[in-house]
Design a protein around this motif. Sequence first.
Motif, PDB file in Angstrom:
ATOM      1  N   SER A  45       0.837  -1.204   0.000  1.00 47.95           N
ATOM      2  CA  SER A  45       0.000   0.000   0.000  1.00 47.95           C
ATOM      3  C   SER A  45       0.871   1.252   0.000  1.00 47.95           C
ATOM      4  CB  SER A  45      -0.923   0.004   1.224  1.00 47.95           C
ATOM      5  OG  SER A  45      -0.143  -0.167   2.400  1.00 47.95           O
ATOM      6  N   LEU A  89       0.495   5.696  -0.108  1.00 49.24           N
ATOM      7  CA  LEU A  89      -0.304   6.924  -0.104  1.00 49.24           C
ATOM      8  C   LEU A  89       0.452   7.982  -0.907  1.00 49.24           C
ATOM      9  CD1 LEU A  89      -2.528   8.878   0.993  1.00 49.24           C
ATOM     10  CD2 LEU A  89      -1.100   9.144   3.045  1.00 49.24           C
ATOM     11  N   THR A 130      -2.614  -1.399  -2.973  1.00 47.23           N
ATOM     12  CA  THR A 130      -3.598  -0.348  -2.707  1.00 47.23           C
ATOM     13  C   THR A 130      -2.892   1.006  -2.855  1.00 47.23           C
ATOM     14  OG1 THR A 130      -4.803  -1.750  -1.163  1.00 47.23           O
ATOM     15  CG2 THR A 130      -5.138   0.633  -0.961  1.00 47.23           C
ATOM     16  N   ILE A 163      -3.569   4.893  -2.530  1.00 46.18           N
ATOM     17  CA  ILE A 163      -4.499   5.926  -2.058  1.00 46.18           C
ATOM     18  C   ILE A 163      -3.868   7.275  -2.403  1.00 46.18           C
ATOM     19  CG2 ILE A 163      -5.677   6.876  -0.032  1.00 46.18           C
ATOM     20  CD1 ILE A 163      -5.079   4.089   1.311  1.00 46.18           C
ATOM     21  N   ARG A 175      -6.273   6.491   6.980  1.00 43.92           N
ATOM     22  CA  ARG A 175      -6.117   5.043   7.222  1.00 43.92           C
ATOM     23  C   ARG A 175      -7.333   4.243   6.753  1.00 43.92           C
ATOM     24  NH1 ARG A 175      -3.034   2.857  12.087  1.00 43.92           N
ATOM     25  NH2 ARG A 175      -1.102   4.038  12.024  1.00 43.92           N
ATOM     26  N   SER A 235      -6.770   1.940   3.872  1.00 39.99           N
ATOM     27  CA  SER A 235      -5.538   1.132   3.852  1.00 39.99           C
ATOM     28  C   SER A 235      -5.907  -0.311   4.194  1.00 39.99           C
ATOM     29  CB  SER A 235      -4.524   1.689   4.864  1.00 39.99           C
ATOM     30  OG  SER A 235      -5.025   1.537   6.186  1.00 39.99           O
ATOM     31  N   GLY A 295      -3.052   1.216   8.211  1.00 37.28           N
ATOM     32  CA  GLY A 295      -2.099   2.218   7.728  1.00 37.28           C
ATOM     33  C   GLY A 295      -1.392   1.731   6.471  1.00 37.28           C
ATOM     34  N   VAL A 296      -0.607   2.622   5.869  1.00 39.49           N
ATOM     35  CA  VAL A 296       0.046   2.290   4.599  1.00 39.49           C
ATOM     36  C   VAL A 296       1.524   1.954   4.815  1.00 39.49           C
ATOM     37  CG1 VAL A 296      -1.513   3.659   3.159  1.00 39.49           C
ATOM     38  CG2 VAL A 296       0.526   4.742   4.155  1.00 39.49           C
ATOM     39  N   ASP A 297       2.078   1.204   3.867  1.00 34.28           N
ATOM     40  CA  ASP A 297       3.501   0.852   3.939  1.00 34.28           C
ATOM     41  C   ASP A 297       4.394   2.057   3.639  1.00 34.28           C
ATOM     42  OD1 ASP A 297       2.766  -1.730   4.436  1.00 34.28           O
ATOM     43  OD2 ASP A 297       3.140  -2.450   2.388  1.00 34.28           O
ATOM     44  N   ALA A 302      -0.261   7.983   9.253  1.00 32.88           N
ATOM     45  CA  ALA A 302      -0.929   7.064   8.321  1.00 32.88           C
ATOM     46  C   ALA A 302      -0.034   5.877   7.986  1.00 32.88           C
ATOM     47  CB  ALA A 302      -1.296   7.800   7.036  1.00 32.88           C
ATOM     48  N   ARG A 344       1.831   2.427   8.540  1.00 34.16           N
ATOM     49  CA  ARG A 344       1.554   1.232   9.352  1.00 34.16           C
ATOM     50  C   ARG A 344       2.642   1.067  10.414  1.00 34.16           C
ATOM     51  NH1 ARG A 344       2.716  -4.260   8.266  1.00 34.16           N
ATOM     52  NH2 ARG A 344       3.581  -3.747   6.232  1.00 34.16           N
TER      53      ARG A 344
END
Length: 283
Positions: free
Chosen positions: A157, A159, A183, A185, A217, A220, A225-227, A245, A247
Amino acid sequence: MSIQQLQALEKGGSLLQVKVPIPKPGDNEVCIRPRAVSLNPIDWKNLRFGATVNAWPAVLGIEGAGIVESVGGGVAAFKPGDEVMCWVNRSQFNGAFQDIYTAQEAAIAKKPASLSFEEATSLPIGYLAAAAAVAVGLKVALPGLSKTDGAAVSLQSVLVLGGSSSVGSAAVQLLRRALPSATIITTSSAAHHTRLKDLGATECLERSAQRNVTALRAFSPKGAGVDAILDAVGAIIDAPAVYEALRADGPKLYSLVITRPDIQLPAGIQATSKSSQKMGYSG
Ligand SMILES: NC(=O)c1ccc[n+]([C@@H]2O[C@H](COP(=O)([O-])OP(=O)(O)OC[C@H]3O[C@@H](n4cnc5c(N)ncnc54)[C@H](OP(=O)(O)O)[C@@H]3O)[C@@H](O)[C@H]2O)c1
């Protein structure tokens, strides 16, 4: 034989049209007659602040599209008459704002026939900055680009802050190609959401979400949360909440496209703020 070039006389100063000899390409160089040039953000930052200018007067302009005028020794991929687009590796009197400028062969691509010169000139630096932010900043291997900085990381993921910007929309597309099932975002004004989903974003959030960790989040994986975060617009300056946000048990990668120097990052964040310089881009 001479050409006209536009010289910026001093930091914050005026521009003067000056007649100079026609440039000759050196080894691995190509001289290009512009049909369109971009006004990249670095151009006004150079003129106003001298951001990457070492000496004045200076010829600005770091990207363009045009017709190959002449080629230097060792150039195999291009010949006079070719329609091309390129990054111009500026020196004091070599920039895109003149009748003929010089570019490195490695920084030139053939212009796709489907693009106008105006469209083509808007692509090189935005995509180069995005590619650097993805490949160097996030250590994600890009298809067709062999050089990455360190071990490639598999991200689930990401963002992208400022997805509608030139660099952000390029980053969304490159990330989607590199990470087909991740993912992605992104944040932008609502008017851009449909287009950003077409480009590969999984979810689009309003810019206001950058101050709302719950919203960031929400989409996600498992809400954890995102990587990684790719900040295309320096959003972190006004919205430090975006760090939350990330992870908690993830790689916590943060890739910052250069918008201004010396942004302070909290401990524990692996940041790359000079990613594009590592790939040779100085903007
Ligand atoms: N363009 C390049 O080649 C390049 C290369 C390297 C670095 N940079 C730097 O990257 C930055 C962006 O340049 P750009 O050319 O990509 O911009 P741009 O195409 O002009 O995009 C501007 C858009 O970014 C969004 N934006 C601006 N500030 C934001 C924020 N704080 N949070 C979220 N979204 C925000 C806004 O989109 P909405 O309309 O969706 O609100 C705005 O319309 C500049 O500082 C530039 O110097 C650019």
